[in-house]
Motif scaffolding. Structure first.
Motif, PDB file in Angstrom:
ATOM      1  N   HIS A  35      34.976  31.842  45.422  1.00 46.09           N
ATOM      2  CA  HIS A  35      34.927  33.302  45.491  1.00 46.09           C
ATOM      3  C   HIS A  35      35.702  33.944  44.355  1.00 46.09           C
ATOM      4  O   HIS A  35      35.344  35.016  43.904  1.00 46.09           O
ATOM      5  CB  HIS A  35      35.459  33.799  46.834  1.00 46.09           C
ATOM      6  CG  HIS A  35      34.670  33.285  47.996  1.00 46.09           C
ATOM      7  ND1 HIS A  35      33.303  33.371  48.067  1.00 46.09           N
ATOM      8  CD2 HIS A  35      35.051  32.652  49.109  1.00 46.09           C
ATOM      9  CE1 HIS A  35      32.886  32.826  49.178  1.00 46.09           C
ATOM     10  NE2 HIS A  35      33.917  32.385  49.834  1.00 46.09           N
ATOM     11  N   GLU A  37      35.779  32.992  41.372  1.00 43.18           N
ATOM     12  CA  GLU A  37      35.083  32.821  40.106  1.00 43.18           C
ATOM     13  C   GLU A  37      34.200  34.006  39.759  1.00 43.18           C
ATOM     14  O   GLU A  37      33.778  34.136  38.633  1.00 43.18           O
ATOM     15  CB  GLU A  37      34.249  31.543  40.143  1.00 43.18           C
ATOM     16  CG  GLU A  37      35.101  30.302  40.161  1.00 43.18           C
ATOM     17  CD  GLU A  37      34.263  29.036  40.238  1.00 43.18           C
ATOM     18  OE1 GLU A  37      33.040  29.104  40.007  1.00 43.18           O
ATOM     19  OE2 GLU A  37      34.854  27.992  40.519  1.00 43.18           O
ATOM     20  N   TYR A  38      33.875  34.857  40.705  1.00 43.95           N
ATOM     21  CA  TYR A  38      33.032  36.015  40.420  1.00 43.95           C
ATOM     22  C   TYR A  38      33.881  37.099  39.768  1.00 43.95           C
ATOM     23  O   TYR A  38      34.870  37.550  40.330  1.00 43.95           O
ATOM     24  CB  TYR A  38      32.400  36.564  41.696  1.00 43.95           C
ATOM     25  CG  TYR A  38      31.549  35.575  42.442  1.00 43.95           C
ATOM     26  CD1 TYR A  38      30.503  34.905  41.816  1.00 43.95           C
ATOM     27  CD2 TYR A  38      31.781  35.321  43.781  1.00 43.95           C
ATOM     28  CE1 TYR A  38      29.709  34.001  42.505  1.00 43.95           C
ATOM     29  CE2 TYR A  38      30.987  34.429  44.482  1.00 43.95           C
ATOM     30  CZ  TYR A  38      29.958  33.775  43.844  1.00 43.95           C
ATOM     31  OH  TYR A  38      29.182  32.895  44.540  1.00 43.95           O
ATOM     32  N   LYS A  39      33.457  37.502  38.574  1.00 47.01           N
ATOM     33  CA  LYS A  39      34.194  38.530  37.842  1.00 47.01           C
ATOM     34  C   LYS A  39      33.223  39.508  37.223  1.00 47.01           C
ATOM     35  O   LYS A  39      32.049  39.201  37.036  1.00 47.01           O
ATOM     36  CB  LYS A  39      35.043  37.898  36.742  1.00 47.01           C
ATOM     37  CG  LYS A  39      36.167  37.029  37.246  1.00 47.01           C
ATOM     38  CD  LYS A  39      36.962  36.465  36.105  1.00 47.01           C
ATOM     39  CE  LYS A  39      38.029  35.515  36.632  1.00 47.01           C
ATOM     40  NZ  LYS A  39      38.757  34.868  35.548  1.00 47.01           N
ATOM     41  N   HIS A  71      37.828  41.228  39.989  1.00 44.34           N
ATOM     42  CA  HIS A  71      37.464  40.022  40.729  1.00 44.34           C
ATOM     43  C   HIS A  71      36.606  40.436  41.920  1.00 44.34           C
ATOM     44  O   HIS A  71      37.000  41.307  42.696  1.00 44.34           O
ATOM     45  CB  HIS A  71      38.714  39.274  41.179  1.00 44.34           C
ATOM     46  CG  HIS A  71      39.495  38.746  40.028  1.00 44.34           C
ATOM     47  ND1 HIS A  71      40.435  39.497  39.366  1.00 44.34           N
ATOM     48  CD2 HIS A  71      39.442  37.561  39.393  1.00 44.34           C
ATOM     49  CE1 HIS A  71      40.941  38.791  38.383  1.00 44.34           C
ATOM     50  NE2 HIS A  71      40.349  37.607  38.368  1.00 44.34           N
ATOM     51  N   CYS A  74      32.141  39.459  47.001  1.00 43.13           N
ATOM     52  CA  CYS A  74      30.735  39.345  47.396  1.00 43.13           C
ATOM     53  C   CYS A  74      30.033  40.662  47.119  1.00 43.13           C
ATOM     54  O   CYS A  74      30.657  41.636  46.717  1.00 43.13           O
ATOM     55  CB  CYS A  74      30.618  38.968  48.873  1.00 43.13           C
ATOM     56  SG  CYS A  74      31.334  40.185  50.007  1.00 43.13           S
ATOM     57  N   LYS A  75      28.712  40.676  47.342  1.00 44.00           N
ATOM     58  CA  LYS A  75      27.925  41.897  47.136  1.00 44.00           C
ATOM     59  C   LYS A  75      27.166  42.244  48.405  1.00 44.00           C
ATOM     60  O   LYS A  75      26.905  41.394  49.258  1.00 44.00           O
ATOM     61  CB  LYS A  75      26.941  41.717  45.985  1.00 44.00           C
ATOM     62  CG  LYS A  75      25.854  40.700  46.247  1.00 44.00           C
ATOM     63  CD  LYS A  75      24.966  40.529  45.034  1.00 44.00           C
ATOM     64  CE  LYS A  75      23.988  39.371  45.244  1.00 44.00           C
ATOM     65  NZ  LYS A  75      23.212  39.091  44.053  1.00 44.00           N
ATOM     66  N   TYR A  88      29.894  45.900  45.123  1.00 50.78           N
ATOM     67  CA  TYR A  88      30.721  44.699  45.080  1.00 50.78           C
ATOM     68  C   TYR A  88      32.028  44.944  45.828  1.00 50.78           C
ATOM     69  O   TYR A  88      32.664  45.993  45.645  1.00 50.78           O
ATOM     70  CB  TYR A  88      31.053  44.319  43.636  1.00 50.78           C
ATOM     71  CG  TYR A  88      29.871  43.846  42.819  1.00 50.78           C
ATOM     72  CD1 TYR A  88      28.736  43.296  43.416  1.00 50.78           C
ATOM     73  CD2 TYR A  88      29.892  43.940  41.443  1.00 50.78           C
ATOM     74  CE1 TYR A  88      27.666  42.853  42.655  1.00 50.78           C
ATOM     75  CE2 TYR A  88      28.838  43.491  40.672  1.00 50.78           C
ATOM     76  CZ  TYR A  88      27.727  42.949  41.279  1.00 50.78           C
ATOM     77  OH  TYR A  88      26.677  42.510  40.519  1.00 50.78           O
ATOM     78  N   ASN A 105      28.436  41.838  35.261  1.00 54.25           N
ATOM     79  CA  ASN A 105      28.875  40.507  35.688  1.00 54.25           C
ATOM     80  C   ASN A 105      29.336  39.680  34.493  1.00 54.25           C
ATOM     81  O   ASN A 105      28.737  39.742  33.422  1.00 54.25           O
ATOM     82  CB  ASN A 105      27.740  39.760  36.388  1.00 54.25           C
ATOM     83  CG  ASN A 105      27.381  40.372  37.707  1.00 54.25           C
ATOM     84  OD1 ASN A 105      28.197  41.000  38.361  1.00 54.25           O
ATOM     85  ND2 ASN A 105      26.139  40.210  38.113  1.00 54.25           N
ATOM     86  N   ALA A 109      26.163  35.876  39.204  1.00 52.44           N
ATOM     87  CA  ALA A 109      26.167  37.034  40.103  1.00 52.44           C
ATOM     88  C   ALA A 109      26.860  36.645  41.407  1.00 52.44           C
ATOM     89  O   ALA A 109      26.745  35.509  41.857  1.00 52.44           O
ATOM     90  CB  ALA A 109      24.750  37.485  40.382  1.00 52.44           C
ATOM     91  N   PRO A 110      27.588  37.565  42.006  1.00 49.13           N
ATOM     92  CA  PRO A 110      28.307  37.263  43.260  1.00 49.13           C
ATOM     93  C   PRO A 110      27.348  36.907  44.399  1.00 49.13           C
ATOM     94  O   PRO A 110      26.192  37.320  44.406  1.00 49.13           O
ATOM     95  CB  PRO A 110      29.047  38.554  43.578  1.00 49.13           C
ATOM     96  CG  PRO A 110      29.027  39.352  42.327  1.00 49.13           C
ATOM     97  CD  PRO A 110      27.828  38.929  41.548  1.00 49.13           C
ATOM     98  N   ARG A 111      27.877  36.179  45.367  1.00 46.75           N
ATOM     99  CA  ARG A 111      27.110  35.819  46.559  1.00 46.75           C
ATOM    100  C   ARG A 111      26.988  37.058  47.443  1.00 46.75           C
ATOM    101  O   ARG A 111      27.707  38.033  47.282  1.00 46.75           O
ATOM    102  CB  ARG A 111      27.822  34.706  47.322  1.00 46.75           C
ATOM    103  CG  ARG A 111      29.148  35.169  47.923  1.00 46.75           C
ATOM    104  CD  ARG A 111      29.848  34.069  48.704  1.00 46.75           C
ATOM    105  NE  ARG A 111      31.060  34.558  49.276  1.00 46.75           N
ATOM    106  CZ  ARG A 111      31.155  35.090  50.490  1.00 46.75           C
ATOM    107  NH1 ARG A 111      30.101  35.190  51.257  1.00 46.75           N
ATOM    108  NH2 ARG A 111      32.316  35.519  50.964  1.00 46.75           N
TER     109      ARG A 111
END
Length: 113
Positions: A35, A37-39, A71, A74-75, A88, A105, A109-111
């Protein structure tokens, strides 16, 4: 398996519990690292308004400056901002929602939430 004493049985129970706790902690740490890692980078020239829900009318809880790295946890879908209904959930300092329209992003892309 035959245990010779109650003390041996207790030792086995403690050891089994310790292994279970360590396995759970490692799994949770691995999930958190995914989680984190999404930036994204804020593209709103006047800064990104952060809200307590993924709606344009919800309470403002902060602001992320233009160009800053955020950071993303999720989306989800929410109110449309310039035709984009993605929001987000950001984990920087406080959990707050930002419109994906104003976040580029960095990486995958975020989960979905």
């Amino acid at each position: 398996m035959f245990l010779r004493s109650p003390l041996a049985a207790l030792g086995l129970c403690v050891a089994t519990g310790a292994v279970a706790v360590l396995a759970t902690a490692q799994t949770a740490a691995a999930a958190d690292s995914v989680h984190n890692e999404y930036k994204g980078r804020v593209t709103a020239k006047s800064g990104l308004i952060l809200r307590d829900r993924p709606t344009r009318s919800s309470r403002i809880v902060g602001k992320a400056p233009y160009g800053s790295i955020v950071h993303i946890f999720c989306k989800t879908g929410g109110d449309r901002v310039n035709g984009n209904d993605r929001w987000y959930l950001l984990t920087d300092g406080t959990w707050a929602w930002g419109s994906a329209f104003y976040i580029d992003n960095i990486g995958p892309a975020p989960r979905w939430c």
